[in-house]
Design an enzyme around this catalytic site. Structure first.
Site, short mmCIF file in Angstrom:
data_model
loop_
_atom_site.label_atom_id
_atom_site.label_comp_id
_atom_site.label_asym_id
_atom_site.label_seq_id
_atom_site.Cartn_x
_atom_site.Cartn_y
_atom_site.Cartn_z
N ASP A 6 0.82 -1.18 0.01
CA ASP A 6 0.08 -0.10 -0.02
C ASP A 6 0.95 1.19 0.01
O ASP A 6 1.89 1.43 0.78
CB ASP A 6 -0.91 -0.07 1.22
CG ASP A 6 -2.44 0.62 1.00
OD1 ASP A 6 -2.49 1.50 0.62
OD2 ASP A 6 -3.29 -0.13 1.36
N ASP B 132 -3.13 4.67 -2.46
CA ASP B 132 -4.07 5.33 -1.65
C ASP B 132 -4.67 6.64 -2.23
O ASP B 132 -3.62 7.57 -2.61
CB ASP B 132 -3.58 5.51 -0.36
CG ASP B 132 -4.25 5.81 0.83
OD1 ASP B 132 -5.36 4.96 1.03
OD2 ASP B 132 -4.45 6.97 1.29
N GLU C 164 -6.48 3.46 -5.70
CA GLU C 164 -7.92 3.92 -5.00
C GLU C 164 -8.20 5.20 -5.48
O GLU C 164 -7.62 6.30 -5.10
CB GLU C 164 -7.59 3.91 -3.60
CG GLU C 164 -8.97 3.82 -2.79
CD GLU C 164 -8.90 4.76 -1.39
OE1 GLU C 164 -9.84 4.29 -0.68
OE2 GLU C 164 -8.09 5.52 -1.27
N HIS D 4 -10.85 -3.01 3.45
CA HIS D 4 -10.75 -2.59 4.76
C HIS D 4 -11.51 -1.32 5.32
O HIS D 4 -11.47 -0.91 6.25
CB HIS D 4 -9.24 -2.31 5.25
CG HIS D 4 -8.64 -1.16 4.35
ND1 HIS D 4 -8.59 -1.28 3.01
CD2 HIS D 4 -8.39 0.07 4.52
CE1 HIS D 4 -8.19 -0.06 2.54
NE2 HIS D 4 -8.03 0.85 3.47
N ASP D 5 -12.25 -0.92 4.09
CA ASP D 5 -13.03 0.41 4.40
C ASP D 5 -14.41 0.17 4.29
O ASP D 5 -15.21 1.34 4.26
CB ASP D 5 -12.49 1.59 3.47
CG ASP D 5 -11.16 2.04 3.78
OD1 ASP D 5 -10.67 2.34 4.83
OD2 ASP D 5 -10.26 2.55 2.71
#
Ligand code: GLC
Ligand code: CA
Length: 561
Positions: free
Chosen positions: A97, A201, A263, A327-328
Protein backbone atom coordinates in the site's frame (compact mmCIF):
# COMPACT_ATOMS: atom_id res chain seq x y z
CA UNK A 1 -2.76 -7.68 -24.10
CA UNK A 2 -2.13 -10.53 -21.67
CA UNK A 3 -0.67 -9.43 -18.33
CA UNK A 4 -0.03 -11.27 -15.09
CA UNK A 5 -1.93 -8.66 -13.15
CA UNK A 6 -5.04 -9.20 -15.24
CA UNK A 7 -5.01 -12.87 -14.36
CA UNK A 8 -4.23 -12.30 -10.70
CA UNK A 9 -6.36 -13.21 -7.73
CA UNK A 10 -5.34 -10.72 -5.09
CA UNK A 11 -5.65 -11.43 -1.39
CA UNK A 12 -5.73 -8.34 0.79
CA UNK A 13 -4.16 -8.66 4.21
CA UNK A 14 -4.92 -6.27 7.01
CA UNK A 15 -1.83 -7.26 8.97
CA UNK A 16 -2.92 -5.88 12.30
CA UNK A 17 -5.89 -8.26 12.38
CA UNK A 18 -4.51 -11.25 10.51
CA UNK A 19 -2.38 -13.44 12.74
CA UNK A 20 -0.45 -12.62 15.91
CA UNK A 21 2.57 -14.79 16.70
CA UNK A 22 4.08 -13.11 19.77
CA UNK A 23 1.00 -12.68 21.92
CA UNK A 24 0.91 -8.88 21.96
CA UNK A 25 -2.56 -8.91 20.41
CA UNK A 26 -1.40 -7.36 17.14
CA UNK A 27 -1.05 -9.30 13.93
CA UNK A 28 2.50 -9.39 12.55
CA UNK A 29 4.68 -10.26 9.56
CA UNK A 30 5.70 -13.58 11.10
CA UNK A 31 1.97 -14.28 11.31
CA UNK A 32 1.65 -13.77 7.57
CA UNK A 33 4.63 -16.03 6.87
CA UNK A 34 2.94 -18.72 8.96
CA UNK A 35 -0.20 -18.50 6.83
CA UNK A 36 1.32 -18.29 3.36
CA UNK A 37 0.48 -21.89 2.63
CA UNK A 38 -3.10 -21.19 3.60
CA UNK A 39 -3.24 -18.27 1.13
CA UNK A 40 -1.64 -20.39 -1.54
CA UNK A 41 -4.15 -23.18 -0.90
CA UNK A 42 -6.93 -20.67 -1.35
CA UNK A 43 -5.59 -20.09 -4.85
CA UNK A 44 -4.66 -16.43 -4.47
CA UNK A 45 -1.41 -15.49 -6.17
CA UNK A 46 -0.81 -11.88 -5.21
CA UNK A 47 -0.85 -10.45 -1.70
CA UNK A 48 -1.70 -6.82 -1.03
CA UNK A 49 -0.59 -5.60 2.38
CA UNK A 50 -2.27 -2.64 4.01
CA UNK A 51 0.40 -0.18 5.27
CA UNK A 52 3.00 -1.73 7.55
CA UNK A 53 5.41 1.22 7.65
CA UNK A 54 6.29 3.06 10.84
CA UNK A 55 3.25 4.94 11.96
CA UNK A 56 1.73 6.51 15.07
CA UNK A 57 -1.33 4.54 13.94
CA UNK A 58 -3.91 7.28 14.04
CA UNK A 59 -5.51 5.88 10.90
CA UNK A 60 -4.37 2.28 11.12
CA UNK A 61 -1.11 2.84 9.32
CA UNK A 62 -2.23 5.27 6.61
CA UNK A 63 -0.43 7.95 8.60
CA UNK A 64 3.16 7.07 7.74
CA UNK A 65 6.06 8.48 9.73
CA UNK A 66 8.81 6.59 7.89
CA UNK A 67 8.29 5.10 4.44
CA UNK A 68 11.44 3.03 4.54
CA UNK A 69 11.02 1.15 7.78
CA UNK A 70 8.67 -1.49 9.10
CA UNK A 71 6.61 -0.60 12.13
CA UNK A 72 8.16 -2.53 15.05
CA UNK A 73 4.73 -3.78 16.09
CA UNK A 74 4.63 -5.77 12.86
CA UNK A 75 8.24 -6.89 12.75
CA UNK A 76 11.61 -5.93 11.33
CA UNK A 77 12.96 -5.17 7.87
CA UNK A 78 14.67 -8.58 7.91
CA UNK A 79 11.35 -10.23 8.55
CA UNK A 80 9.85 -8.24 5.72
CA UNK A 81 12.57 -9.49 3.38
CA UNK A 82 11.98 -13.01 4.60
CA UNK A 83 8.25 -12.60 3.90
CA UNK A 84 8.90 -11.27 0.41
CA UNK A 85 11.24 -14.14 -0.30
CA UNK A 86 8.80 -16.76 1.02
CA UNK A 87 6.09 -15.25 -1.16
CA UNK A 88 8.29 -15.35 -4.26
CA UNK A 89 9.40 -18.91 -3.44
CA UNK A 90 5.78 -19.97 -3.69
CA UNK A 91 5.41 -18.34 -7.09
CA UNK A 92 3.31 -15.56 -5.63
CA UNK A 93 3.74 -11.78 -5.64
CA UNK A 94 3.49 -8.93 -3.16
CA UNK A 95 2.09 -5.44 -3.57
CA UNK A 96 2.43 -2.71 -0.96
CA UNK A 97 0.00 0.00 0.00
CA UNK A 98 1.53 3.30 -1.03
CA UNK A 99 0.21 6.48 0.56
CA UNK A 100 1.28 9.53 -1.43
CA UNK A 101 -1.40 12.03 -0.50
CA UNK A 102 -0.28 12.67 3.07
CA UNK A 103 2.14 11.59 5.76
CA UNK A 104 1.91 11.48 9.52
CA UNK A 105 2.61 14.78 11.28
CA UNK A 106 5.38 12.82 12.99
CA UNK A 107 7.21 12.28 9.71
CA UNK A 108 10.58 14.01 9.70
CA UNK A 109 9.54 16.08 6.68
CA UNK A 110 6.64 17.58 8.58
CA UNK A 111 8.64 18.10 11.75
CA UNK A 112 11.05 20.15 9.66
CA UNK A 113 8.34 21.81 7.61
CA UNK A 114 6.69 23.40 10.60
CA UNK A 115 9.90 24.85 12.03
CA UNK A 116 10.05 27.95 9.86
CA UNK A 117 8.74 29.42 6.62
CA UNK A 118 12.09 28.98 4.92
CA UNK A 119 12.88 25.47 6.10
CA UNK A 120 13.94 23.29 3.11
CA UNK A 121 10.93 21.04 3.81
CA UNK A 122 8.42 23.88 4.18
CA UNK A 123 6.98 23.28 0.71
CA UNK A 124 6.61 19.55 1.16
CA UNK A 125 3.22 20.42 2.67
CA UNK A 126 0.47 22.93 1.99
CA UNK A 127 0.71 25.97 4.26
CA UNK A 128 -1.47 29.08 4.02
CA UNK A 129 -2.05 32.17 6.13
CA UNK A 130 -5.53 32.52 7.62
CA UNK A 131 -8.29 34.59 6.02
CA UNK A 132 -9.93 37.23 8.22
CA UNK A 133 -8.75 35.40 11.30
CA UNK A 134 -10.24 32.13 10.05
CA UNK A 135 -9.14 29.09 8.07
CA UNK A 136 -7.95 29.69 4.48
CA UNK A 137 -11.15 28.09 3.08
CA UNK A 138 -14.35 26.30 4.10
CA UNK A 139 -13.20 22.72 3.56
CA UNK A 140 -14.13 20.14 6.18
CA UNK A 141 -11.92 17.12 6.85
CA UNK A 142 -13.21 13.72 5.70
CA UNK A 143 -12.99 12.26 9.18
CA UNK A 144 -15.29 14.82 10.80
CA UNK A 145 -12.48 15.31 13.24
CA UNK A 146 -12.49 18.07 15.84
CA UNK A 147 -14.78 20.88 14.84
CA UNK A 148 -14.47 19.69 11.28
CA UNK A 149 -12.06 21.99 9.44
CA UNK A 150 -9.51 20.59 6.99
CA UNK A 151 -7.02 23.19 8.25
CA UNK A 152 -5.00 23.24 11.42
CA UNK A 153 -3.36 26.34 12.81
CA UNK A 154 0.27 26.02 13.85
CA UNK A 155 1.65 28.50 16.35
CA UNK A 156 5.30 28.36 15.37
CA UNK A 157 4.88 30.13 12.05
CA UNK A 158 1.35 31.44 12.49
CA UNK A 159 0.00 29.59 9.42
CA UNK A 160 -2.46 26.80 8.71
CA UNK A 161 -1.66 23.46 7.07
CA UNK A 162 -4.08 21.41 4.99
CA UNK A 163 -5.23 17.98 6.14
CA UNK A 164 -8.07 16.42 4.20
CA UNK A 165 -8.06 13.53 6.67
CA UNK A 166 -6.92 13.76 10.31
CA UNK A 167 -4.95 16.77 11.57
CA UNK A 168 -2.26 14.18 12.23
CA UNK A 169 -2.17 13.49 8.47
CA UNK A 170 -1.03 16.67 6.66
CA UNK A 171 -1.54 16.66 2.86
CA UNK A 172 1.60 16.72 0.74
CA UNK A 173 2.37 19.36 -1.87
CA UNK A 174 2.84 17.65 -5.26
CA UNK A 175 3.64 20.95 -6.95
CA UNK A 176 7.03 20.71 -5.29
CA UNK A 177 9.60 18.93 -7.51
CA UNK A 178 11.69 17.98 -4.46
CA UNK A 179 8.78 16.13 -2.94
CA UNK A 180 8.33 14.31 -6.24
CA UNK A 181 11.97 13.29 -6.26
CA UNK A 182 11.82 12.01 -2.71
CA UNK A 183 8.74 9.95 -3.51
CA UNK A 184 10.14 8.50 -6.74
CA UNK A 185 13.33 7.48 -4.95
CA UNK A 186 11.38 5.88 -2.16
CA UNK A 187 9.18 3.91 -4.54
CA UNK A 188 12.17 2.71 -6.55
CA UNK A 189 13.81 1.58 -3.33
CA UNK A 190 10.90 -0.80 -2.62
CA UNK A 191 10.73 -2.00 -6.20
CA UNK A 192 14.46 -2.64 -6.29
CA UNK A 193 14.02 -4.75 -3.20
CA UNK A 194 11.61 -6.88 -5.21
CA UNK A 195 8.07 -5.82 -4.41
CA UNK A 196 5.75 -6.34 -7.34
CA UNK A 197 3.58 -3.27 -7.27
CA UNK A 198 1.52 -0.79 -5.35
CA UNK A 199 -2.00 -0.14 -4.28
CA UNK A 200 -2.01 3.64 -4.35
CA UNK A 201 -4.06 5.27 -1.65
CA UNK A 202 -6.35 8.16 -2.64
CA UNK A 203 -4.31 8.52 -5.81
CA UNK A 204 -6.66 10.87 -7.66
CA UNK A 205 -6.42 13.45 -4.85
CA UNK A 206 -2.73 14.36 -5.08
CA UNK A 207 -3.28 17.50 -7.12
CA UNK A 208 -5.29 20.21 -5.39
CA UNK A 209 -7.45 22.79 -7.20
CA UNK A 210 -5.62 25.97 -8.15
CA UNK A 211 -6.02 28.70 -5.55
CA UNK A 212 -7.72 26.31 -3.11
CA UNK A 213 -11.18 27.87 -3.55
CA UNK A 214 -14.10 27.42 -1.15
CA UNK A 215 -16.45 24.55 -1.86
CA UNK A 216 -19.65 25.96 -3.36
CA UNK A 217 -21.75 23.44 -1.42
CA UNK A 218 -23.63 24.20 1.78
CA UNK A 219 -22.05 23.11 5.08
CA UNK A 220 -22.33 19.37 5.67
CA UNK A 221 -24.39 18.25 8.63
CA UNK A 222 -23.43 17.58 11.36
CA UNK A 223 -20.16 19.37 10.71
CA UNK A 224 -22.41 22.09 9.38
CA UNK A 225 -22.82 23.17 12.95
CA UNK A 226 -19.44 24.81 12.52
CA UNK A 227 -19.84 25.84 8.91
CA UNK A 228 -17.40 23.50 7.14
CA UNK A 229 -18.09 21.54 3.98
CA UNK A 230 -16.98 17.93 3.58
CA UNK A 231 -16.69 17.92 -0.19
CA UNK A 232 -14.61 15.07 -1.50
CA UNK A 233 -14.90 16.34 -5.06
CA UNK A 234 -12.76 19.41 -4.35
CA UNK A 235 -9.46 17.55 -4.57
CA UNK A 236 -10.52 14.72 -6.87
CA UNK A 237 -9.37 14.44 -10.51
CA UNK A 238 -8.02 17.98 -10.67
CA UNK A 239 -6.26 19.35 -13.77
CA UNK A 240 -2.66 18.13 -13.68
CA UNK A 241 -3.37 14.76 -12.07
CA UNK A 242 -2.95 12.83 -15.34
CA UNK A 243 0.32 14.56 -16.15
CA UNK A 244 1.55 13.69 -12.67
CA UNK A 245 0.62 10.02 -12.92
CA UNK A 246 2.16 9.79 -16.36
CA UNK A 247 5.33 11.29 -14.93
CA UNK A 248 5.39 8.72 -12.12
CA UNK A 249 4.83 6.04 -14.73
CA UNK A 250 7.78 7.26 -16.82
CA UNK A 251 10.09 7.77 -13.90
CA UNK A 252 9.19 4.68 -11.91
CA UNK A 253 6.51 2.19 -12.96
CA UNK A 254 7.52 1.47 -16.53
CA UNK A 255 10.97 0.32 -15.42
CA UNK A 256 9.59 -2.65 -13.51
CA UNK A 257 7.39 -5.67 -14.18
CA UNK A 258 4.87 -4.33 -11.75
CA UNK A 259 1.22 -3.45 -11.28
CA UNK A 260 -0.40 -0.31 -9.95
CA UNK A 261 -3.96 -0.21 -8.72
CA UNK A 262 -5.22 3.18 -7.65
CA UNK A 263 -7.84 3.88 -5.04
CA UNK A 264 -10.07 6.50 -6.63
CA UNK A 265 -13.12 7.87 -4.89
CA UNK A 266 -15.29 10.19 -6.99
CA UNK A 267 -14.46 8.33 -10.17
CA UNK A 268 -16.97 6.74 -12.50
CA UNK A 269 -16.22 4.63 -15.55
CA UNK A 270 -16.03 7.63 -17.88
CA UNK A 271 -13.39 9.34 -15.73
CA UNK A 272 -11.57 6.09 -15.02
CA UNK A 273 -10.68 5.42 -18.62
CA UNK A 274 -8.21 8.30 -18.59
CA UNK A 275 -6.36 6.75 -15.67
CA UNK A 276 -6.16 3.21 -16.98
CA UNK A 277 -6.14 3.29 -20.77
CA UNK A 278 -3.00 1.37 -21.73
CA UNK A 279 -1.61 3.87 -24.22
CA UNK A 280 -1.81 6.73 -21.71
CA UNK A 281 0.75 5.01 -19.48
CA UNK A 282 -0.54 6.07 -16.10
CA UNK A 283 -1.76 3.25 -13.86
CA UNK A 284 -3.22 -0.20 -14.56
CA UNK A 285 -6.60 -0.20 -12.86
CA UNK A 286 -8.63 1.61 -10.22
CA UNK A 287 -10.92 0.77 -7.35
CA UNK A 288 -14.16 2.64 -7.87
CA UNK A 289 -16.67 3.13 -5.09
CA UNK A 290 -19.85 2.64 -7.08
CA UNK A 291 -20.76 -0.72 -5.56
CA UNK A 292 -18.78 -1.51 -2.44
CA UNK A 293 -18.63 1.92 -0.88
CA UNK A 294 -21.83 3.37 -2.18
CA UNK A 295 -23.76 4.67 0.84
CA UNK A 296 -26.92 3.52 -0.93
CA UNK A 297 -27.32 -0.24 -1.19
CA UNK A 298 -26.83 -1.21 -4.82
CA UNK A 299 -29.66 -3.36 -6.20
CA UNK A 300 -29.50 -5.94 -8.98
CA UNK A 301 -30.52 -3.54 -11.75
CA UNK A 302 -28.03 -0.94 -10.60
CA UNK A 303 -25.32 -3.59 -10.22
CA UNK A 304 -25.81 -4.61 -13.84
CA UNK A 305 -25.83 -1.02 -15.04
CA UNK A 306 -22.54 -0.34 -13.24
CA UNK A 307 -20.92 -3.49 -14.62
CA UNK A 308 -22.01 -2.68 -18.18
CA UNK A 309 -20.45 0.74 -17.97
CA UNK A 310 -17.19 -0.54 -16.54
CA UNK A 311 -17.00 -3.23 -19.21
CA UNK A 312 -16.56 -0.38 -21.72
CA UNK A 313 -13.34 0.51 -19.92
CA UNK A 314 -12.02 -2.94 -20.81
CA UNK A 315 -13.26 -2.59 -24.37
CA UNK A 316 -11.36 0.67 -24.66
CA UNK A 317 -8.12 -1.05 -23.66
CA UNK A 318 -8.17 -0.23 -20.02
CA UNK A 319 -8.52 -2.63 -17.14
CA UNK A 320 -10.86 -2.90 -14.14
CA UNK A 321 -11.16 -4.41 -10.67
CA UNK A 322 -13.82 -6.57 -9.03
CA UNK A 323 -14.30 -6.38 -5.28
CA UNK A 324 -17.17 -6.11 -2.84
CA UNK A 325 -15.22 -5.40 0.31
CA UNK A 326 -11.95 -4.09 1.65
CA UNK A 327 -10.70 -2.57 4.91
CA UNK A 328 -12.96 0.48 4.45
CA UNK A 329 -16.30 -1.23 3.77
CA UNK A 330 -18.77 -3.42 5.63
CA UNK A 331 -18.50 -7.21 5.27
CA UNK A 332 -19.92 -8.12 1.87
CA UNK A 333 -22.14 -10.98 3.01
CA UNK A 334 -23.78 -8.69 5.59
CA UNK A 335 -24.22 -5.88 3.15
CA UNK A 336 -25.30 -7.60 -0.04
CA UNK A 337 -26.28 -11.07 1.15
CA UNK A 338 -28.00 -12.60 4.14
CA UNK A 339 -25.52 -13.37 6.90
CA UNK A 340 -27.90 -15.52 8.97
CA UNK A 341 -30.37 -17.66 7.02
CA UNK A 342 -28.40 -17.86 3.76
CA UNK A 343 -24.83 -17.25 4.78
CA UNK A 344 -23.34 -19.99 2.58
CA UNK A 345 -25.62 -19.38 -0.40
CA UNK A 346 -25.27 -15.62 -0.45
CA UNK A 347 -21.53 -15.54 0.26
CA UNK A 348 -20.90 -17.98 -2.58
CA UNK A 349 -23.28 -16.22 -4.97
CA UNK A 350 -21.46 -12.92 -4.38
CA UNK A 351 -18.13 -14.66 -4.90
CA UNK A 352 -19.39 -16.17 -8.16
CA UNK A 353 -20.34 -12.71 -9.40
CA UNK A 354 -16.92 -11.29 -8.58
CA UNK A 355 -14.86 -14.12 -10.00
CA UNK A 356 -16.80 -14.45 -13.24
CA UNK A 357 -17.03 -10.75 -14.06
CA UNK A 358 -14.23 -9.24 -16.14
CA UNK A 359 -11.39 -7.63 -14.18
CA UNK A 360 -8.80 -8.47 -11.58
CA UNK A 361 -10.41 -10.02 -8.54
CA UNK A 362 -9.69 -9.00 -4.95
CA UNK A 363 -10.48 -11.04 -1.85
CA UNK A 364 -10.39 -9.25 1.48
CA UNK A 365 -9.18 -11.43 4.37
CA UNK A 366 -12.03 -13.34 6.00
CA UNK A 367 -14.34 -12.87 3.04
CA UNK A 368 -13.40 -16.37 1.89
CA UNK A 369 -14.92 -17.90 5.02
CA UNK A 370 -17.97 -15.64 5.01
CA UNK A 371 -16.98 -13.42 7.93
CA UNK A 372 -19.79 -11.04 8.87
CA UNK A 373 -20.32 -7.54 10.24
CA UNK A 374 -19.96 -7.18 13.96
CA UNK A 375 -22.62 -5.71 16.21
CA UNK A 376 -20.77 -3.96 19.02
CA UNK A 377 -22.94 -2.67 21.89
CA UNK A 378 -21.38 0.76 22.40
CA UNK A 379 -19.05 3.29 20.83
CA UNK A 380 -16.17 2.27 23.12
CA UNK A 381 -15.76 -0.89 21.06
CA UNK A 382 -15.19 1.10 17.89
CA UNK A 383 -11.74 2.23 16.83
CA UNK A 384 -11.63 3.71 13.41
CA UNK A 385 -11.45 7.45 12.94
CA UNK A 386 -14.43 7.98 10.71
CA UNK A 387 -16.97 6.18 12.90
CA UNK A 388 -15.68 7.76 16.11
CA UNK A 389 -15.34 11.26 14.60
CA UNK A 390 -18.76 11.22 13.02
CA UNK A 391 -20.33 9.80 16.19
CA UNK A 392 -18.85 12.58 18.29
CA UNK A 393 -20.01 15.36 15.98
CA UNK A 394 -23.48 13.83 15.74
CA UNK A 395 -23.83 13.59 19.50
CA UNK A 396 -22.50 17.10 19.92
CA UNK A 397 -25.08 18.40 17.48
CA UNK A 398 -27.85 16.93 19.63
CA UNK A 399 -28.48 13.47 18.14
CA UNK A 400 -29.19 10.70 20.68
CA UNK A 401 -26.05 8.57 21.25
CA UNK A 402 -27.79 5.26 20.50
CA UNK A 403 -29.39 6.69 17.38
CA UNK A 404 -26.03 8.03 16.23
CA UNK A 405 -24.36 4.67 16.81
CA UNK A 406 -27.09 2.69 15.08
CA UNK A 407 -26.90 4.90 12.03
CA UNK A 408 -23.15 4.32 11.76
CA UNK A 409 -23.01 0.60 12.53
CA UNK A 410 -23.74 -0.89 9.12
CA UNK A 411 -21.08 1.11 7.29
CA UNK A 412 -18.43 1.26 10.03
CA UNK A 413 -14.99 0.26 8.82
CA UNK A 414 -14.50 -1.65 12.06
CA UNK A 415 -16.83 -4.35 10.72
CA UNK A 416 -14.03 -5.67 8.55
CA UNK A 417 -11.19 -4.98 10.95
CA UNK A 418 -12.07 -7.55 13.61
CA UNK A 419 -9.42 -10.28 13.88
CA UNK A 420 -9.32 -13.13 11.40
CA UNK A 421 -11.18 -16.21 12.66
CA UNK A 422 -8.83 -19.18 12.34
CA UNK A 423 -10.45 -21.73 14.66
CA UNK A 424 -12.88 -22.10 17.56
CA UNK A 425 -10.32 -21.58 20.29
CA UNK A 426 -10.04 -18.44 22.42
CA UNK A 427 -10.04 -15.25 20.27
CA UNK A 428 -10.59 -17.40 17.20
CA UNK A 429 -6.95 -18.48 17.27
CA UNK A 430 -5.83 -14.98 16.28
CA UNK A 431 -3.74 -14.39 19.39
CA UNK A 432 -2.80 -15.98 22.69
CA UNK A 433 -2.85 -12.52 24.28
CA UNK A 434 -5.53 -9.84 24.31
CA UNK A 435 -6.49 -8.83 20.77
CA UNK A 436 -6.17 -5.12 19.92
CA UNK A 437 -9.76 -5.28 18.77
CA UNK A 438 -12.57 -7.59 19.91
CA UNK A 439 -13.02 -10.73 17.87
CA UNK A 440 -16.46 -11.17 16.32
CA UNK A 441 -18.31 -13.44 18.79
CA UNK A 442 -19.43 -15.71 15.93
CA UNK A 443 -15.91 -17.16 15.54
CA UNK A 444 -17.05 -20.55 16.90
CA UNK A 445 -19.34 -21.04 13.91
CA UNK A 446 -17.34 -19.17 11.28
CA UNK A 447 -13.65 -20.09 11.15
CA UNK A 448 -11.04 -21.42 8.78
CA UNK A 449 -10.47 -24.74 10.50
CA UNK A 450 -14.14 -25.66 10.44
CA UNK A 451 -14.54 -24.66 6.81
CA UNK A 452 -11.53 -26.64 5.74
CA UNK A 453 -13.22 -29.72 7.20
CA UNK A 454 -16.66 -29.06 5.73
CA UNK A 455 -17.19 -30.12 2.15
CA UNK A 456 -19.72 -27.45 1.20
CA UNK A 457 -18.14 -24.46 2.88
CA UNK A 458 -17.66 -20.94 1.63
CA UNK A 459 -13.92 -21.55 1.75
CA UNK A 460 -14.05 -24.65 -0.42
CA UNK A 461 -16.29 -22.88 -2.91
CA UNK A 462 -13.72 -20.07 -3.19
CA UNK A 463 -11.07 -22.68 -3.88
CA UNK A 464 -13.12 -24.04 -6.77
CA UNK A 465 -13.57 -20.54 -8.21
CA UNK A 466 -9.87 -19.74 -8.00
CA UNK A 467 -8.85 -23.01 -9.58
CA UNK A 468 -11.34 -22.41 -12.40
CA UNK A 469 -9.71 -19.06 -13.04
CA UNK A 470 -6.28 -20.65 -13.28
CA UNK A 471 -7.48 -23.11 -15.91
CA UNK A 472 -9.90 -20.98 -17.92
CA UNK A 473 -8.68 -17.83 -19.65
CA UNK A 474 -12.31 -17.05 -20.41
CA UNK A 475 -12.69 -15.73 -16.86
CA UNK A 476 -10.03 -13.12 -17.52
CA UNK A 477 -10.05 -12.47 -21.23
CA UNK A 478 -13.58 -13.48 -22.26
CA UNK A 479 -16.01 -10.91 -23.62
CA UNK A 480 -18.93 -9.89 -21.44
CA UNK A 481 -22.55 -9.67 -22.43
CA UNK A 482 -25.56 -9.28 -20.14
CA UNK A 483 -28.98 -10.85 -20.65
CA UNK A 484 -32.19 -9.76 -18.89
CA UNK A 485 -30.70 -6.34 -18.12
CA UNK A 486 -33.88 -5.02 -16.54
CA UNK A 487 -34.84 -8.12 -14.55
CA UNK A 488 -35.09 -6.75 -11.00
CA UNK A 489 -33.61 -9.80 -9.31
CA UNK A 490 -31.55 -11.98 -11.63
CA UNK A 491 -28.08 -11.26 -12.88
CA UNK A 492 -27.45 -13.22 -16.07
CA UNK A 493 -24.54 -12.85 -18.47
CA UNK A 494 -22.33 -14.63 -20.95
CA UNK A 495 -18.59 -14.64 -21.24
CA UNK A 496 -17.13 -15.84 -24.52
CA UNK A 497 -13.57 -16.68 -25.43
CA UNK A 498 -12.39 -18.56 -28.49
CA UNK A 499 -14.71 -21.56 -28.85
CA UNK A 500 -16.34 -21.39 -25.46
CA UNK A 501 -19.21 -19.51 -23.86
CA UNK A 502 -20.03 -19.45 -20.18
CA UNK A 503 -23.51 -18.62 -19.07
CA UNK A 504 -23.72 -17.33 -15.51
CA UNK A 505 -27.04 -17.09 -13.70
CA UNK A 506 -27.22 -15.51 -10.25
CA UNK A 507 -30.14 -14.70 -8.00
CA UNK A 508 -29.17 -11.51 -6.16
CA UNK A 509 -31.88 -12.04 -3.55
CA UNK A 510 -33.31 -14.53 -1.08
CA UNK A 511 -36.53 -15.45 -2.81
CA UNK A 512 -37.34 -18.30 -5.13
CA UNK A 513 -37.83 -17.61 -8.79
CA UNK A 514 -39.22 -19.12 -11.88
CA UNK A 515 -36.51 -19.50 -14.50
CA UNK A 516 -37.29 -17.12 -17.40
CA UNK A 517 -38.95 -19.19 -20.15
CA UNK A 518 -36.34 -18.62 -22.83
CA UNK A 519 -33.54 -19.49 -20.47
CA UNK A 520 -35.27 -22.63 -19.29
CA UNK A 521 -35.80 -23.69 -22.89
CA UNK A 522 -32.17 -23.07 -23.68
CA UNK A 523 -31.00 -25.10 -20.71
CA UNK A 524 -33.34 -27.98 -21.48
CA UNK A 525 -33.01 -28.17 -25.22
CA UNK A 526 -29.30 -27.94 -25.56
CA UNK A 527 -28.16 -31.28 -24.23
CA UNK A 528 -24.53 -30.18 -24.55
CA UNK A 529 -24.82 -27.40 -22.01
CA UNK A 530 -22.76 -28.50 -19.07
CA UNK A 531 -23.17 -27.28 -15.52
CA UNK A 532 -19.71 -26.28 -14.31
CA UNK A 533 -20.48 -24.99 -10.85
CA UNK A 534 -23.43 -24.26 -8.63
CA UNK A 535 -23.86 -23.37 -4.98
CA UNK A 536 -26.78 -25.82 -4.62
CA UNK A 537 -26.46 -29.60 -4.68
CA UNK A 538 -29.56 -30.14 -6.73
CA UNK A 539 -30.12 -27.96 -9.67
CA UNK A 540 -33.45 -27.98 -11.44
CA UNK A 541 -33.84 -25.97 -14.55
CA UNK A 542 -37.25 -24.46 -13.90
CA UNK A 543 -36.62 -22.56 -10.68
CA UNK A 544 -33.86 -20.43 -9.29
CA UNK A 545 -33.39 -20.77 -5.58
CA UNK A 546 -32.47 -18.09 -3.01
CA UNK A 547 -29.05 -16.66 -3.84
CA UNK A 548 -28.47 -19.46 -6.31
CA UNK A 549 -25.46 -19.11 -8.59
CA UNK A 550 -24.69 -21.40 -11.54
CA UNK A 551 -22.11 -21.39 -14.25
CA UNK A 552 -22.87 -23.30 -17.45
CA UNK A 553 -20.41 -24.04 -20.19
CA UNK A 554 -21.32 -24.24 -23.87
CA UNK A 555 -18.75 -25.21 -26.47
CA UNK A 556 -19.43 -23.44 -29.77
CA UNK A 557 -19.19 -26.66 -31.73
CA UNK A 558 -21.97 -28.03 -29.53
CA UNK A 559 -24.30 -25.10 -30.12
CA UNK A 560 -26.52 -26.77 -32.64
CA UNK A 561 -26.47 -30.08 -30.82
C1 GLC B 1 -7.91 5.43 1.94
C2 GLC B 1 -7.71 4.23 2.81
C3 GLC B 1 -8.33 4.50 4.15
C4 GLC B 1 -7.63 5.69 4.75
C5 GLC B 1 -7.61 6.88 3.80
C6 GLC B 1 -6.61 7.89 4.21
O1 GLC B 1 -9.24 5.69 1.70
O2 GLC B 1 -8.23 3.09 2.19
O3 GLC B 1 -8.26 3.39 4.99
O4 GLC B 1 -8.30 6.06 5.93
O5 GLC B 1 -7.27 6.54 2.50
O6 GLC B 1 -5.31 7.42 4.00
CA1 CA C 1 2.22 -9.49 17.30
Amino acid sequence: MKQWWKEAIIYQIYTKSFNDTNGDGIGDLRGIIEKLDYIKSLGADVIWLNPIYCSPDVDNGYDISDYQNIDPRYGTMDEFKELLNEIHQRGMRLIMDMVLNHTSDEHLWFQESKKSKNNPYRNYYIWRPGKDGKEPNNWGNYFYEGKGSAWEYDNTTGEYYLHNYSKKMPDLNWDNPELKNSMCNMMRWWLDMGVDGFRMDAINRLVKPKGLPDSPNPPTPPVGVYGYVVDRTMCANQPGIHELLHELNQRVFQHYNMMVVGETGNVDSAIAIDYVKEERQEINMVFHFEIAKNPILVDAVKFKEIQRRWWHVVEEHGWITQYLSNHDTPRQVSRFGNDTEYLYESATMLATLMHTHPGTVYIYQGEEIGMTNVNFPSIEYYNEKYTVGKYETMVESGIEPMQALNSLKMMSRDNVRTPMQWNNKVHGGFTTGTPWMHVNPNYKEINVEKEEQTQHSVLNYYKILTSLRKKNPIMVYGSYHQLYESDPELIVYERTYEEVTWLVICNFYGNKHKMPDKLEKRLRENSKIRLLLSNYYSNDKSTIKPYEACIYEIKIGDMKG
